[in-house]
Scaffold this active site. Structure first.
Site, PDB file in Angstrom:
ATOM      1  N   LEU A 192      -3.257   4.709 -11.205  1.00 40.45           N
ATOM      2  CA  LEU A 192      -4.486   5.485 -11.012  1.00 40.45           C
ATOM      3  C   LEU A 192      -4.430   6.743 -11.872  1.00 40.45           C
ATOM      4  O   LEU A 192      -3.369   7.354 -12.022  1.00 40.45           O
ATOM      5  CB  LEU A 192      -4.625   5.842  -9.531  1.00 40.45           C
ATOM      6  CG  LEU A 192      -4.832   4.617  -8.620  1.00 40.45           C
ATOM      7  CD1 LEU A 192      -4.588   4.970  -7.167  1.00 40.45           C
ATOM      8  CD2 LEU A 192      -6.229   4.028  -8.810  1.00 40.45           C
ATOM      9  N   ASP A 219       4.994   6.562  -8.190  1.00 37.30           N
ATOM     10  CA  ASP A 219       6.075   6.460  -7.201  1.00 37.30           C
ATOM     11  C   ASP A 219       6.781   7.794  -6.973  1.00 37.30           C
ATOM     12  O   ASP A 219       8.017   7.855  -6.817  1.00 37.30           O
ATOM     13  CB  ASP A 219       7.087   5.354  -7.597  1.00 37.30           C
ATOM     14  CG  ASP A 219       6.442   3.980  -7.610  1.00 37.30           C
ATOM     15  OD1 ASP A 219       5.468   3.778  -6.865  1.00 37.30           O
ATOM     16  OD2 ASP A 219       6.906   3.108  -8.366  1.00 37.30           O
ATOM     17  N   ASN A 243       1.394  -5.796   4.099  1.00 36.76           N
ATOM     18  CA  ASN A 243       1.339  -4.425   4.649  1.00 36.76           C
ATOM     19  C   ASN A 243      -0.053  -4.117   5.183  1.00 36.76           C
ATOM     20  O   ASN A 243      -0.200  -3.470   6.223  1.00 36.76           O
ATOM     21  CB  ASN A 243       1.754  -3.405   3.581  1.00 36.76           C
ATOM     22  CG  ASN A 243       3.265  -3.304   3.483  1.00 36.76           C
ATOM     23  OD1 ASN A 243       3.912  -2.785   4.388  1.00 36.76           O
ATOM     24  ND2 ASN A 243       3.826  -3.822   2.405  1.00 36.76           N
ATOM     25  N   GLU A 281       8.952  -2.086   6.018  1.00 34.57           N
ATOM     26  CA  GLU A 281       7.647  -1.639   5.504  1.00 34.57           C
ATOM     27  C   GLU A 281       6.564  -1.803   6.565  1.00 34.57           C
ATOM     28  O   GLU A 281       5.738  -0.911   6.779  1.00 34.57           O
ATOM     29  CB  GLU A 281       7.258  -2.440   4.256  1.00 34.57           C
ATOM     30  CG  GLU A 281       8.145  -2.192   3.055  1.00 34.57           C
ATOM     31  CD  GLU A 281       7.616  -2.890   1.803  1.00 34.57           C
ATOM     32  OE1 GLU A 281       6.414  -2.841   1.539  1.00 34.57           O
ATOM     33  OE2 GLU A 281       8.433  -3.502   1.082  1.00 34.57           O
ATOM     34  N   HIS A 287       6.284   2.082  -1.037  1.00 34.40           N
ATOM     35  CA  HIS A 287       7.113   1.621  -2.151  1.00 34.40           C
ATOM     36  C   HIS A 287       8.388   1.005  -1.585  1.00 34.40           C
ATOM     37  O   HIS A 287       9.014   1.595  -0.702  1.00 34.40           O
ATOM     38  CB  HIS A 287       7.441   2.790  -3.084  1.00 34.40           C
ATOM     39  CG  HIS A 287       8.224   2.360  -4.282  1.00 34.40           C
ATOM     40  ND1 HIS A 287       7.665   1.646  -5.312  1.00 34.40           N
ATOM     41  CD2 HIS A 287       9.529   2.507  -4.587  1.00 34.40           C
ATOM     42  CE1 HIS A 287       8.603   1.383  -6.209  1.00 34.40           C
ATOM     43  NE2 HIS A 287       9.739   1.903  -5.798  1.00 34.40           N
TER      44      HIS A 287
HETATM   45  C1  GAR Z   1       5.255  -4.433  -0.969  1.00 32.78           C
HETATM   46  O1  GAR Z   1       6.636  -4.702  -0.910  1.00 32.78           O
HETATM   47  C2  GAR Z   1       5.006  -3.022  -1.465  1.00 32.78           C
HETATM   48  O2  GAR Z   1       5.955  -2.110  -1.015  1.00 32.78           O
HETATM   49  C3  GAR Z   1       5.101  -3.220  -2.954  1.00 32.78           C
HETATM   50  O3  GAR Z   1       4.432  -4.427  -3.194  1.00 32.78           O
HETATM   51  C4  GAR Z   1       4.582  -5.286  -2.062  1.00 32.78           C
HETATM   52  C5  GAR Z   1       3.225  -5.748  -1.646  1.00 32.78           C
HETATM   53  O4  GAR Z   1       3.330  -6.692  -0.605  1.00 32.78           O
HETATM   54  N1  GAR Z   1       4.511  -2.098  -3.669  1.00 32.78           N
HETATM   55  C6  GAR Z   1       4.967  -1.644  -4.815  1.00 32.78           C
HETATM   56  O5  GAR Z   1       5.916  -2.135  -5.419  1.00 32.78           O
HETATM   57  C7  GAR Z   1       4.225  -0.436  -5.348  1.00 32.78           C
HETATM   58  N2  GAR Z   1       5.028   0.304  -6.268  1.00 32.78           N
HETATM   59  P1  GAR Z   1       2.128  -6.959   0.374  1.00 32.78           P
HETATM   60  O6  GAR Z   1       0.916  -7.257  -0.519  1.00 32.78           O
HETATM   61  O7  GAR Z   1       2.548  -8.160   1.158  1.00 32.78           O
HETATM   62  O8  GAR Z   1       1.915  -5.727   1.214  1.00 32.78           O
END
Ligand code: GAR
Length: 216
Positions: free
Chosen positions: A100, A152, A20, A181, A116
């Protein structure tokens, strides 16, 4: 000639892969994008995303939570110093896997976004894809929201759904959601950086209108 407003100074906080983060860096390469990624910070010095950000010429920093033991506030004060050093105006949490404290969240009220991998308020927490499949959910998706002290939760800026298909594996569903995402995070940051989001009664309005769920 009307002057272009200054781009918002953004820090992306990661803990791992950083896909992301990469999508945000890519979007911000366009001069007309209203935000610039000034620094990528990780709580884990070995996070893969840090190395990738460096290859893109984005400054990186590690604030290793382990060196603060159980002292969460000391970790967050160090994080806060790092952000202040870079004159940060907005934070994007992108797979940042530390909870946090309300103290930190309050410093960034209305200025910290999170992504999320679920259609919040459904499936908060971890393993969202496996739980969506196990629950027989017909739709799943991703949400970008403002961060509030509760995990969340917080006003939803952009949300997009994907179908859950018969025979979906966790990996297949995760890949379908991840594609979403990578699209909605740059969109949500753009809307916030342009000052087009207003929070009213716990809900986000975009240009004064209720935010739509982007249909797939
Ligand atoms: C993503 O799918 C994000 O939405 C999730 O972790 C992944 C990180 O991937 N976040 C959560 O679950 C937060 N509650 P990335 O490091 O490749 O962006």
């Amino acid at each position: 000639m009307p002057s272009t407003p200054a781009r918002k100074r953004v820090a992306v906080l990661i803990s791992g892969r950083g896909s992301n983060m990469a999508a945000l860096i890519e979007a911000a390469k366009n001069d007309t994008y209203p935000a610039e990624i000034v620094v990528v910070v990780s709580n884990d010095p070995t996070a893969k995303g840090l190395a990738y950000a460096a290859t893109q010429g984005v400054p990186t920093a590690a604030v290793d939570h382990r060196s603060f033991g159980k002292n969460r506030e000391a970790f967050e004060r160090a994080l806060q110093r790092e952000l202040e050093t870079h004159g940060i105006e907005l934070i994007c949490l992108a797979g940042f896997m530390r909870l946090l404290t309300p103290w930190f969240v309050r410093q960034w009220d209305g200025r910290m976004l999170n992504i999320h991998p679920a259609l919040l308020p459904a499936f908060k927490g971890l393993d969202t894809h496996a739980r969506a499949i196990a629950a027989g959910a017909k739709r799943h998706g991703a949400t970008v929201h403002f961060v509030v002290p509760e995990m969340d939760a917080g006003p939803i800026i952009v949300q997009e759904a994907v179908p859950v298909l018969a025979g979906d594996t966790e990996a297949a569903l995760a890949a379908r959601v991840l594609e979403v995402e990578h699209r909605i995070y740059p969109l949500a940051l753009k809307l916030v950086a342009e000052g087009r989001i207003r929070v009213e009664g716990g809900r986000c309005l975009i240009d004064g209108q209720p935010a739509p769920l982007i249909p797939r």
